[in-house]
Design an enzyme around this catalytic site. Structure first.
Site, PDB file in Angstrom:
ATOM      1  N   GLU A 123      -8.754   9.016  -4.841  1.00  0.00           N
ATOM      2  CA  GLU A 123      -8.421  10.068  -5.932  1.00  0.00           C
ATOM      3  C   GLU A 123      -9.336  10.641  -6.730  1.00  0.00           C
ATOM      4  O   GLU A 123      -9.283  11.861  -7.052  1.00  0.00           O
ATOM      5  CB  GLU A 123      -7.157   9.357  -6.536  1.00  0.00           C
ATOM      6  CG  GLU A 123      -5.943   9.161  -5.858  1.00  0.00           C
ATOM      7  CD  GLU A 123      -5.100   8.121  -6.314  1.00  0.00           C
ATOM      8  OE1 GLU A 123      -5.102   7.422  -7.388  1.00  0.00           O
ATOM      9  OE2 GLU A 123      -4.149   7.568  -5.392  1.00  0.00           O
ATOM     10  N   SER A 175      -0.594   1.260   0.490  1.00  0.00           N
ATOM     11  CA  SER A 175       0.979   0.831   0.742  1.00  0.00           C
ATOM     12  C   SER A 175       1.120  -0.630   0.945  1.00  0.00           C
ATOM     13  O   SER A 175       2.220  -1.138   1.773  1.00  0.00           O
ATOM     14  CB  SER A 175       1.555   1.650   1.696  1.00  0.00           C
ATOM     15  OG  SER A 175       1.419   3.132   1.366  1.00  0.00           O
ATOM     16  N   LYS A 181      -3.668   2.892 -11.739  1.00  0.00           N
ATOM     17  CA  LYS A 181      -3.824   4.520 -11.901  1.00  0.00           C
ATOM     18  C   LYS A 181      -3.537   4.794 -13.358  1.00  0.00           C
ATOM     19  O   LYS A 181      -3.822   4.274 -14.488  1.00  0.00           O
ATOM     20  CB  LYS A 181      -3.155   5.050 -10.823  1.00  0.00           C
ATOM     21  CG  LYS A 181      -3.426   4.416  -9.571  1.00  0.00           C
ATOM     22  CD  LYS A 181      -2.918   5.015  -8.318  1.00  0.00           C
ATOM     23  CE  LYS A 181      -3.270   4.495  -6.952  1.00  0.00           C
ATOM     24  NZ  LYS A 181      -2.936   5.115  -5.688  1.00  0.00           N
ATOM     25  N   GLU A 220      -9.345   1.965   2.183  1.00  0.00           N
ATOM     26  CA  GLU A 220      -7.934   2.566   1.955  1.00  0.00           C
ATOM     27  C   GLU A 220      -8.033   3.833   2.623  1.00  0.00           C
ATOM     28  O   GLU A 220      -8.429   4.846   2.241  1.00  0.00           O
ATOM     29  CB  GLU A 220      -8.029   2.912   0.374  1.00  0.00           C
ATOM     30  CG  GLU A 220      -7.929   1.536  -0.419  1.00  0.00           C
ATOM     31  CD  GLU A 220      -7.335   1.788  -1.761  1.00  0.00           C
ATOM     32  OE1 GLU A 220      -6.450   1.263  -2.113  1.00  0.00           O
ATOM     33  OE2 GLU A 220      -7.882   2.736  -2.477  1.00  0.00           O
ATOM     34  N   ASN A 248      -4.476  -1.897  -9.042  1.00  0.00           N
ATOM     35  CA  ASN A 248      -4.887  -0.322  -9.719  1.00  0.00           C
ATOM     36  C   ASN A 248      -3.674   0.292 -10.420  1.00  0.00           C
ATOM     37  O   ASN A 248      -2.824   0.890  -9.636  1.00  0.00           O
ATOM     38  CB  ASN A 248      -5.550   0.428  -8.537  1.00  0.00           C
ATOM     39  CG  ASN A 248      -5.764   1.817  -9.015  1.00  0.00           C
ATOM     40  OD1 ASN A 248      -5.849   2.117 -10.095  1.00  0.00           O
ATOM     41  ND2 ASN A 248      -6.226   2.486  -7.885  1.00  0.00           N
ATOM     42  N   HIS A 305     -12.788   5.463  -5.664  1.00  0.00           N
ATOM     43  CA  HIS A 305     -11.341   5.710  -5.122  1.00  0.00           C
ATOM     44  C   HIS A 305     -11.237   7.199  -4.553  1.00  0.00           C
ATOM     45  O   HIS A 305     -11.660   8.144  -4.927  1.00  0.00           O
ATOM     46  CB  HIS A 305     -10.315   5.365  -6.186  1.00  0.00           C
ATOM     47  CG  HIS A 305      -8.865   5.274  -5.739  1.00  0.00           C
ATOM     48  ND1 HIS A 305      -8.256   6.297  -5.329  1.00  0.00           N
ATOM     49  CD2 HIS A 305      -8.292   4.161  -5.529  1.00  0.00           C
ATOM     50  CE1 HIS A 305      -6.987   5.928  -4.958  1.00  0.00           C
ATOM     51  NE2 HIS A 305      -7.002   4.696  -5.105  1.00  0.00           N
ATOM     52  N   GLY A 326       0.043   5.470  -1.277  1.00  0.00           N
ATOM     53  CA  GLY A 326       1.381   6.015  -1.951  1.00  0.00           C
ATOM     54  C   GLY A 326       2.382   6.673  -1.114  1.00  0.00           C
ATOM     55  O   GLY A 326       3.198   7.332  -1.555  1.00  0.00           O
TER      56      GLY A 326
HETATM   57  P1  PGA Z   1      -0.620   2.405  -3.146  1.00  0.00           P
HETATM   58  O1  PGA Z   1      -2.268   2.640  -3.614  1.00  0.00           O
HETATM   59  O2  PGA Z   1      -0.610   0.804  -2.987  1.00  0.00           O
HETATM   60  O3  PGA Z   1       0.163   2.823  -4.283  1.00  0.00           O
HETATM   61  O4  PGA Z   1      -0.639   3.037  -1.645  1.00  0.00           O
HETATM   62  C1  PGA Z   1      -3.221   2.079  -3.231  1.00  0.00           C
HETATM   63  C2  PGA Z   1      -4.578   2.454  -3.968  1.00  0.00           C
HETATM   64  O5  PGA Z   1      -4.669   3.709  -4.282  1.00  0.00           O
HETATM   65  O6  PGA Z   1      -5.346   1.710  -4.288  1.00  0.00           O
END
Ligand code: PGA
Length: 249
Positions: free
Chosen positions: A99, A212, A13, A167, A11, A97, A173
């Site tokens: 976010e 992560s 983003k 997640e 992803n 997601h 992140g």
């Molecule tokens: P990350 O994000 O691997 O940077 O923690 C995962 C995600 O949001 O899908």
């Protein structure tokens, strides 16, 4: 029913310009030299889907979007429909997601409507769920993800190709990850909620872990029971890092 093949999806983003397509090219080339043991997908921003598709044509790497609108077309300034993603070359789409849930107010019902739109267009949805840190600390992780599964997965998913991605919001992140025991506990609960929602149709779809994931922790996370792949943010931006995760699957 046997568990379907693992899926490792990147992803990007809101990251990536035309100059980043070299990473997709390098990834595809490495996987041509030595095939992956899992399904691999890259989900770039909408502006890059079509161009990345040209780079990935004829390779094993699939393309996905990061969101779609629930409606097929219309007066929705700034939005992209599932048909548009397909038209640009996508085969999958990330939906719900955290976010988008947190930053754009998406509810479980909104996510379920988007899943319906994705299925109608022929996209495989990757449906994201996960608890916040406050919910985890209150002992509510299993309850929260079970509720999200019940609310975000329409029954029309039964028999379709899709994935659920667990997640934990606090792991995205941040470099933090749950313990392997915590991942196993939640994935078992997610599977149970999927079966409760979809019947036998809830047994096959892979449950990805996200938050992560990096080359150094991928093997142990992907080895946990009911972990059917990974949804990778930051570590999917560089072909070398993403490849390290794919090779662990
Ligand atoms: P990350 O994000 O691997 O940077 O923690 C995962 C995600 O949001 O899908």
């Amino acid at each position: 029913m046997k568990q379907s093949v693992k899926l490792v999806a990147g992803n990007w983003k809101m990251n990536g310009l035309g100059a980043s397509l070299g990473e997709a090219e390098a990834l595809a080339k490495a996987l041509q030299e030595q095939a992956a043991a899992c399904r691999v997908a890259l989900c770039p921003p909408a502006t890059l889907i079509e161009r990345m598709g040209r780079v990935l044509t004829g390779t094993s790497v699939e393309l996905g979007g990061q969101d779609c609108h629930a409606e097929a077309s219309g007066a929705f300034t700034g939005s992209v429909s599932a048909d548009m993603l397909v038209d640009a070359g996508a085969a999958l789409v990330i939906l719900g997601h955290s976010e988008r849930r947190a930053g754009f107010g998406e509810t479980d019902a909104d996510v379920a409507a988007k899943v319906e739109a994705a299925l109608t267009a022929g996209l495989d949805p990757i449906i994201c769920i996960g608890e916040t840190l406050a919910e985890r600390e209150a002992g509510l992780a299993v309850e929260v993800v079970s509720r999200q599964v019940a609310g975000s997965l329409p029954v029309s998913l039964s028999g379709k190709a899709f994935a659920v991605a667990y997640e934990p919001v606090w792991a995205i992140g941040t470099g933090l990850t749950p313990t392997l025991e915590q991942i196993e506990e939640v994935h078992a609960a997610v599977r149970a909620a999927m079966v409760a929602r979809l019947g036998e149709g809830g047994r096959v779809a892979p449950i990805l872990y996200g938050g992560s994931v990096k080359p150094s922790n991928a093997a142990e996370i992907l080895g946990v029971a009911e972990v059917g792949g990974a949804l990778v943010g930051g570590a999917s931006l560089k072909a070398g890092d993403f490849l390290g995760i794919i090779r662990a699957a």
